[in-house]
Scaffold this motif. Sequence first.
Motif, PDB file in Angstrom:
ATOM      1  N   ALA A 223      -4.278  15.257   3.570  1.00  0.00           N
ATOM      2  CA  ALA A 223      -3.947  13.693   3.581  1.00  0.00           C
ATOM      3  C   ALA A 223      -4.824  13.282   2.439  1.00  0.00           C
ATOM      4  O   ALA A 223      -4.160  12.357   1.683  1.00  0.00           O
ATOM      5  N   VAL A 224      -6.071  13.747   2.209  1.00  0.00           N
ATOM      6  CA  VAL A 224      -6.663  13.201   1.144  1.00  0.00           C
ATOM      7  C   VAL A 224      -6.036  13.361  -0.306  1.00  0.00           C
ATOM      8  O   VAL A 224      -6.021  12.615  -1.314  1.00  0.00           O
ATOM      9  N   ALA A 225      -5.628  14.720  -0.452  1.00  0.00           N
ATOM     10  CA  ALA A 225      -5.014  15.304  -1.841  1.00  0.00           C
ATOM     11  C   ALA A 225      -3.865  14.268  -2.116  1.00  0.00           C
ATOM     12  O   ALA A 225      -3.816  13.902  -3.256  1.00  0.00           O
TER      13      ALA A 225
ATOM     14  N   LEU B 186       3.033  12.146   4.572  1.00  0.00           N
ATOM     15  CA  LEU B 186       2.871  12.269   5.960  1.00  0.00           C
ATOM     16  C   LEU B 186       3.798  13.529   6.512  1.00  0.00           C
ATOM     17  O   LEU B 186       3.208  14.131   7.542  1.00  0.00           O
ATOM     18  N   ASP B 187       4.804  13.577   6.075  1.00  0.00           N
ATOM     19  CA  ASP B 187       5.779  14.663   6.700  1.00  0.00           C
ATOM     20  C   ASP B 187       5.090  16.217   6.417  1.00  0.00           C
ATOM     21  O   ASP B 187       5.095  16.953   7.196  1.00  0.00           O
ATOM     22  N   LEU B 188       4.491  16.086   5.081  1.00  0.00           N
ATOM     23  CA  LEU B 188       3.934  17.311   4.735  1.00  0.00           C
ATOM     24  C   LEU B 188       2.713  17.778   5.371  1.00  0.00           C
ATOM     25  O   LEU B 188       2.584  19.030   6.037  1.00  0.00           O
TER      26      LEU B 188
ATOM     27  N   ALA C 184      -3.369  22.268  -3.306  1.00  0.00           N
ATOM     28  CA  ALA C 184      -3.040  20.963  -3.009  1.00  0.00           C
ATOM     29  C   ALA C 184      -4.342  20.136  -3.104  1.00  0.00           C
ATOM     30  O   ALA C 184      -4.386  19.190  -3.671  1.00  0.00           O
ATOM     31  N   SER C 185      -5.361  20.810  -2.663  1.00  0.00           N
ATOM     32  CA  SER C 185      -6.787  20.030  -2.443  1.00  0.00           C
ATOM     33  C   SER C 185      -7.496  19.842  -3.918  1.00  0.00           C
ATOM     34  O   SER C 185      -8.252  18.921  -4.034  1.00  0.00           O
ATOM     35  N   ILE C 186      -7.239  20.882  -4.867  1.00  0.00           N
ATOM     36  CA  ILE C 186      -7.887  20.736  -6.006  1.00  0.00           C
ATOM     37  C   ILE C 186      -6.843  19.939  -7.007  1.00  0.00           C
ATOM     38  O   ILE C 186      -7.038  20.238  -8.294  1.00  0.00           O
ATOM     39  N   GLY C 187      -5.615  19.392  -6.817  1.00  0.00           N
ATOM     40  CA  GLY C 187      -4.720  18.894  -7.756  1.00  0.00           C
ATOM     41  C   GLY C 187      -3.707  19.561  -8.502  1.00  0.00           C
ATOM     42  O   GLY C 187      -3.478  19.116  -9.436  1.00  0.00           O
TER      43      GLY C 187
ATOM     44  N   ARG D 275      -6.810   6.315   5.056  1.00  0.00           N
ATOM     45  CA  ARG D 275      -7.750   6.454   6.438  1.00  0.00           C
ATOM     46  C   ARG D 275      -6.908   6.927   7.267  1.00  0.00           C
ATOM     47  O   ARG D 275      -6.499   6.449   8.333  1.00  0.00           O
ATOM     48  N   VAL D 276      -6.835   8.282   7.058  1.00  0.00           N
ATOM     49  CA  VAL D 276      -5.878   9.191   8.233  1.00  0.00           C
ATOM     50  C   VAL D 276      -6.938   9.682   9.345  1.00  0.00           C
ATOM     51  O   VAL D 276      -7.960  10.169   8.765  1.00  0.00           O
TER      52      VAL D 276
END
Length: 474
Positions: free
Chosen positions: A82-84, A54-56, A138-141, A89-90
């Motif tokens: 948030a998804v990554a 959450l902080d990130l 980050a989004s692609i892991g 449920r953000v």
Amino acid sequence: MSATQRPEAPGAVERLRTSAAAERLRRTWQVLMDGTPPEPPEEEPGEVVDPRALDLVLRVGELLLASGETTERVNEAMLGLAVAYELPRVEVQVTLTSLLVSAHPGKGATPVTAARAIRRRTPAHWRLTALHDLVQQASIGMLELEAAHRRLSEIKRGRGPYPPWMIVLGLGLISASASVLSGGGPLIALTAFAGTVLGDRAAAYLARRGIAEFFQLTVAAAIGATGAVLVVVTGSPGPAASVVTGVILALLPGRPLVASIQDGITGDLVSAGARVLEVFFIIAALVAGLGAVVYIAVNFDVNIDVRHLPKAAETLDSVQILAAAAVSATFAVSLAAPRAVLMPVAVGGALIWVLYVLMRGWDVPPVLASAVAATVVGTLANVVARRQGAPVMPYVVPAIGPLLPGTPLYRGMVELNTGSPQDGILSLISALSIALALGAGVNLGGELVRAFQRVGLTASGRWARPAARRTRGY
């Protein structure tokens, strides 16, 4: 006949193709008539909210917004992170001055909400590029949470591609290049350069004393206009307009202008309204400083007259094309854009000037010519940015620099203070219309590119974009 064999009925293949085509046609018709994309099924929420994740999300959003990114891109980046990192449920709310993130664990658990205020916004386009790279990885892991925090700390502590003194000189060079673009010579360019640098240093001094930014810009514009008055006093009333044009163009709010139009188009009306007010107050500060100096000069019988205002030479002379390229390149330096952006931005500045001059030669009105030229350059800038995997703001904002309406603003203030208030108001309206046309044009170029892209910043599809949802005005 075995179970693996299929009947060889005559025309079976043709019937299958016909039925498949009919099904595609039916689905296309449903999409065209309904227009509502299918909502993805909600996943079962988790039980734990990771405070580090959450902080990130908050810190990345804060740095993106403070560095000059649009609200939609900040929102998209925060949701992607948030998804990554599996925040359940953000919900994200982004305005010009604050961020809010709320995660809902579900199953009766208490939602976790965090907020952060944006107290200082400093354009640093090199940070946008680094942050976009962080979000994409980050989004692609490809980036663990702790590694993402370390990367973010490095970006926040990192230094820009140019030393502070070079950014100050960049502002002066914007003014000098713009004065050459509007017909001035070497002496006029030097005067514009000196006036802009002195005005910027005076504004910086006021900032250290706690004076509001409105008055900082007023003083900076007044110092630049004073340089033009001195040129008039020496017996050159015509070139003085080129000095003011250069000074004003260096101070005009190209970045918030583009961002405000983008926010309005994408439905972020609160941020759009705030950014439009920001643009209005910046222009009002410039008009106030310029108007005060012109008023005092006219009352002391300084030979300032609207007849002395030269019409910007709209030609394809090599000097002007180079001056347009220099305006955009130095604009990029003043915004601390990455060095790799300077050459494409210079080409964009030259191109937007060439397109504008060609259309003006065909008797196209200035507002429409500005909009069309900005649309072409905005489209190309978005294509280049997507190929590079970089944000588009460092490309489009400096590229529109040569067409920012410095001369119409000066003309309006001279007319207001020399007995032609109606003409002055019309000139100011014309300047505002050109500015809005530039912002709308570059954003239209982005929409044209986005219509044919497959994924967004965080690998989200077209239907994931809130601005794409049809509301029919309700």
